[in-house]
Design a protein around this motif. Structure first.
Motif, PDB file in Angstrom:
ATOM      1  N   ALA A  61       0.861  -1.173   0.000  1.00 31.78           N
ATOM      2  CA  ALA A  61       0.000   0.000   0.000  1.00 31.78           C
ATOM      3  C   ALA A  61       0.900   1.226   0.000  1.00 31.78           C
ATOM      4  CB  ALA A  61      -0.911   0.004   1.224  1.00 31.78           C
ATOM      5  N   VAL A  62       0.464   2.268  -0.679  1.00 33.87           N
ATOM      6  CA  VAL A  62       1.240   3.504  -0.773  1.00 33.87           C
ATOM      7  C   VAL A  62       0.473   4.604  -0.052  1.00 33.87           C
ATOM      8  CG1 VAL A  62       2.294   5.193  -2.308  1.00 33.87           C
ATOM      9  CG2 VAL A  62       2.195   2.784  -2.988  1.00 33.87           C
ATOM     10  N   VAL A  63       1.121   5.232   0.917  1.00 30.85           N
ATOM     11  CA  VAL A  63       0.498   6.322   1.670  1.00 30.85           C
ATOM     12  C   VAL A  63       1.296   7.589   1.379  1.00 30.85           C
ATOM     13  CG1 VAL A  63      -0.229   7.152   3.931  1.00 30.85           C
ATOM     14  CG2 VAL A  63      -0.210   4.685   3.453  1.00 30.85           C
ATOM     15  N   ASP A  64       0.770   8.391   0.440  1.00 35.81           N
ATOM     16  CA  ASP A  64       1.445   9.619   0.001  1.00 35.81           C
ATOM     17  C   ASP A  64       0.395  10.513  -0.639  1.00 35.81           C
ATOM     18  OD1 ASP A  64       3.014  11.500  -1.758  1.00 35.81           O
ATOM     19  OD2 ASP A  64       4.685  10.302  -0.993  1.00 35.81           O
ATOM     20  N   ASP A  65       0.434  11.814  -0.351  1.00 41.06           N
ATOM     21  CA  ASP A  65      -0.607  12.710  -0.854  1.00 41.06           C
ATOM     22  C   ASP A  65      -0.341  13.211  -2.268  1.00 41.06           C
ATOM     23  OD1 ASP A  65       1.516  14.250   0.561  1.00 41.06           O
ATOM     24  OD2 ASP A  65       0.375  15.972  -0.166  1.00 41.06           O
ATOM     25  N   HIS A  66       0.813  12.915  -2.858  1.00 39.19           N
ATOM     26  CA  HIS A  66       1.134  13.402  -4.195  1.00 39.19           C
ATOM     27  C   HIS A  66       0.805  12.334  -5.254  1.00 39.19           C
ATOM     28  CE1 HIS A  66       3.671  16.087  -1.722  1.00 39.19           C
ATOM     29  NE2 HIS A  66       3.383  16.958  -2.659  1.00 39.19           N
ATOM     30  N   PRO A  67      -0.157  12.604  -6.146  1.00 35.80           N
ATOM     31  CA  PRO A  67      -0.510  11.625  -7.182  1.00 35.80           C
ATOM     32  C   PRO A  67       0.671  11.218  -8.059  1.00 35.80           C
ATOM     33  CG  PRO A  67      -2.182  13.338  -7.050  1.00 35.80           C
ATOM     34  CD  PRO A  67      -1.037  13.789  -6.186  1.00 35.80           C
ATOM     35  N   LEU A  68       1.566  12.159  -8.373  1.00 39.51           N
ATOM     36  CA  LEU A  68       2.701  11.822  -9.224  1.00 39.51           C
ATOM     37  C   LEU A  68       3.635  10.831  -8.528  1.00 39.51           C
ATOM     38  CD1 LEU A  68       3.639  15.239 -10.877  1.00 39.51           C
ATOM     39  CD2 LEU A  68       2.584  13.247 -11.963  1.00 39.51           C
ATOM     40  N   VAL A  69       3.809  10.999  -7.223  1.00 39.50           N
ATOM     41  CA  VAL A  69       4.641  10.049  -6.476  1.00 39.50           C
ATOM     42  C   VAL A  69       3.982   8.677  -6.474  1.00 39.50           C
ATOM     43  CG1 VAL A  69       5.597   9.477  -4.208  1.00 39.50           C
ATOM     44  CG2 VAL A  69       5.681  11.841  -5.044  1.00 39.50           C
ATOM     45  N   ARG A  70       2.680   8.636  -6.223  1.00 40.80           N
ATOM     46  CA  ARG A  70       1.977   7.345  -6.220  1.00 40.80           C
ATOM     47  C   ARG A  70       2.062   6.678  -7.592  1.00 40.80           C
ATOM     48  NH1 ARG A  70      -2.122  10.415  -3.394  1.00 40.80           N
ATOM     49  NH2 ARG A  70      -3.513  10.215  -5.199  1.00 40.80           N
ATOM     50  N   ASP A  71       1.906   7.480  -8.669  1.00 42.53           N
ATOM     51  CA  ASP A  71       2.011   6.922 -10.025  1.00 42.53           C
ATOM     52  C   ASP A  71       3.411   6.351 -10.261  1.00 42.53           C
ATOM     53  OD1 ASP A  71      -0.586   7.668 -10.539  1.00 42.53           O
ATOM     54  OD2 ASP A  71      -0.063   9.444 -11.719  1.00 42.53           O
ATOM     55  N   GLY A  72       4.422   7.078  -9.791  1.00 46.48           N
ATOM     56  CA  GLY A  72       5.784   6.598  -9.987  1.00 46.48           C
ATOM     57  C   GLY A  72       6.041   5.302  -9.250  1.00 46.48           C
ATOM     58  N   ILE A  73       5.589   5.225  -8.012  1.00 44.93           N
ATOM     59  CA  ILE A  73       5.781   4.002  -7.232  1.00 44.93           C
ATOM     60  C   ILE A  73       5.049   2.839  -7.876  1.00 44.93           C
ATOM     61  CG2 ILE A  73       5.301   2.889  -5.016  1.00 44.93           C
ATOM     62  CD1 ILE A  73       5.741   5.641  -3.705  1.00 44.93           C
ATOM     63  N   ARG A  74       3.830   3.088  -8.366  1.00 48.33           N
ATOM     64  CA  ARG A  74       3.069   2.024  -9.018  1.00 48.33           C
ATOM     65  C   ARG A  74       3.811   1.509 -10.253  1.00 48.33           C
ATOM     66  NH1 ARG A  74      -0.774   4.476 -11.360  1.00 48.33           N
ATOM     67  NH2 ARG A  74      -1.750   5.178  -9.428  1.00 48.33           N
ATOM     68  N   LEU A 107       6.009  11.066   5.141  1.00 57.06           N
ATOM     69  CA  LEU A 107       5.891  11.625   6.488  1.00 57.06           C
ATOM     70  C   LEU A 107       5.188  12.978   6.520  1.00 57.06           C
ATOM     71  CD1 LEU A 107       9.452  10.869   7.950  1.00 57.06           C
ATOM     72  CD2 LEU A 107       7.346   9.549   8.296  1.00 57.06           C
ATOM     73  N   GLN A 108       5.168  13.684   5.398  1.00 57.26           N
ATOM     74  CA  GLN A 108       4.638  15.041   5.359  1.00 57.26           C
ATOM     75  C   GLN A 108       3.331  15.076   4.590  1.00 57.26           C
ATOM     76  OE1 GLN A 108       6.473  17.922   6.813  1.00 57.26           O
ATOM     77  NE2 GLN A 108       4.311  18.499   6.789  1.00 57.26           N
ATOM     78  N   PHE A 109       2.281  15.633   5.224  1.00 58.75           N
ATOM     79  CA  PHE A 109       0.974  15.723   4.596  1.00 58.75           C
ATOM     80  C   PHE A 109       0.420  17.126   4.780  1.00 58.75           C
ATOM     81  CE2 PHE A 109       1.773  11.360   5.756  1.00 58.75           C
ATOM     82  CZ  PHE A 109       1.466  10.685   4.586  1.00 58.75           C
ATOM     83  N   PRO A 110      -0.364  17.631   3.822  1.00 58.49           N
ATOM     84  CA  PRO A 110      -0.831  19.022   3.866  1.00 58.49           C
ATOM     85  C   PRO A 110      -1.580  19.345   5.159  1.00 58.49           C
ATOM     86  CG  PRO A 110      -1.309  18.045   1.732  1.00 58.49           C
ATOM     87  CD  PRO A 110      -0.842  16.927   2.614  1.00 58.49           C
ATOM     88  N   GLY A 111      -1.224  20.477   5.727  1.00 62.03           N
ATOM     89  CA  GLY A 111      -1.930  20.941   6.918  1.00 62.03           C
ATOM     90  C   GLY A 111      -1.611  20.174   8.181  1.00 62.03           C
ATOM     91  N   GLN A 112      -0.611  19.308   8.141  1.00 58.80           N
ATOM     92  CA  GLN A 112      -0.270  18.500   9.306  1.00 58.80           C
ATOM     93  C   GLN A 112       1.225  18.593   9.601  1.00 58.80           C
ATOM     94  OE1 GLN A 112      -1.629  14.413   9.059  1.00 58.80           O
ATOM     95  NE2 GLN A 112      -3.330  14.960   7.736  1.00 58.80           N
ATOM     96  N   ALA A 113       1.551  18.643  10.876  1.00 60.01           N
ATOM     97  CA  ALA A 113       2.954  18.524  11.256  1.00 60.01           C
ATOM     98  C   ALA A 113       3.382  17.066  11.083  1.00 60.01           C
ATOM     99  CB  ALA A 113       3.136  18.942  12.713  1.00 60.01           C
TER     100      ALA A 113
END
Length: 213
Positions: free
Chosen positions: A5-18, A55-61
């Motif tokens: 499973a991929v936990v990342d808020d950037h679609p381009l990163v998720r596409d790359g990992i896939r 580790l970094q997500f929008p609006g969150q420390a």
């Protein structure tokens, strides 16, 4: 086939990992993509063999508590982040992450880390190596309660068979726990390939006392 499973808020990163996973040898199947750790935890989903976690997500420390929470639930966590400061890297490893990679390290190394994590084998990325040489010394890996129990009984008895009998588990399960313990020690730069080395590490880290042996 390995599943992740991929936990990342950037679609381009998720596409790359896939894409990297699809062309891996052996191939890796991405069975879930999530924009936040909370979305992953709340989802009705199949259990992956490993998790790629930003580790970094929008609006969150940055909250390393999710690394600890996922690891405590026996997920194999491979952190994939832009952050490379030694304290963050070592904190994630202390909280049970199987590996830590910078997003600059690329797909081949991420695939290698995932294969190693699922096989419970040691893996060292350049980011981890740098942190171990410049960060805090003698990092203590995070062991689960069951891993500590297996370790103590193995130290107290003559064989893995006796550990299995006392805990009502299979010898294969004992082997799996011990392999993961060794992997965790190797991940923080403190390999313990023998029983004697594990005893020394465990006593130094306060996991057991000499009186318990």
């Amino acid at each position: 086939m390995i599943s992740v499973a991929v936990v990342d808020d950037h679609p381009l990163v998720r596409d790359g990992i896939r894409g990297w996973c699809a062309t891996a040898d052996p191939p890796i199947e991405v069975i879930g993509e999530f924009a936040t750790p909370r979305a992953f935890l709340d989802a009705d989903r199949a259990r992956p063999d490993a998790i790629v976690l930003d580790l970094q997500f929008p609006g969150q420390a940055v909250d390393l508590g999710f690394v600890a929470q996922l690891s405590a639930d026996h997920h194999r966590v491979v952190v994939y982040s832009h952050r490379t400061d030694p304290d963050t890297v070592l904190d994630c490893l202390e909280r049970g992450a199987s590996a830590y990679l910078s997003k600059e390290e690329g797909g081949d190394r991420l695939v290698e880390a995932l294969h190693a994590a699922v096989a419970d084998k040691p893996f060292h990325s350049p980011t981890m190596a740098k942190a171990m040489h410049s960060g805090r010394a003698a990092v203590r890996p995070k062991l689960s309660d069951r891993e500590r129990e297996v370790l103590l009984i193995w130290f107290q008895t003559e064989s893995k068979v006796m550990v299995a009998q006392q805990l009502f588990i299979s010898v294969k399960t004992v082997d799996t726990h011990l392999a993961r313990i060794r992997t965790k020690y190797a991940a923080v730069g403190r390999p313990a390939p023998t029983k004697a080395a594990l005893v020394a590490r465990a006593i130094k880290d306060g996991l057991i006392t000499a009186d318990e042996l």
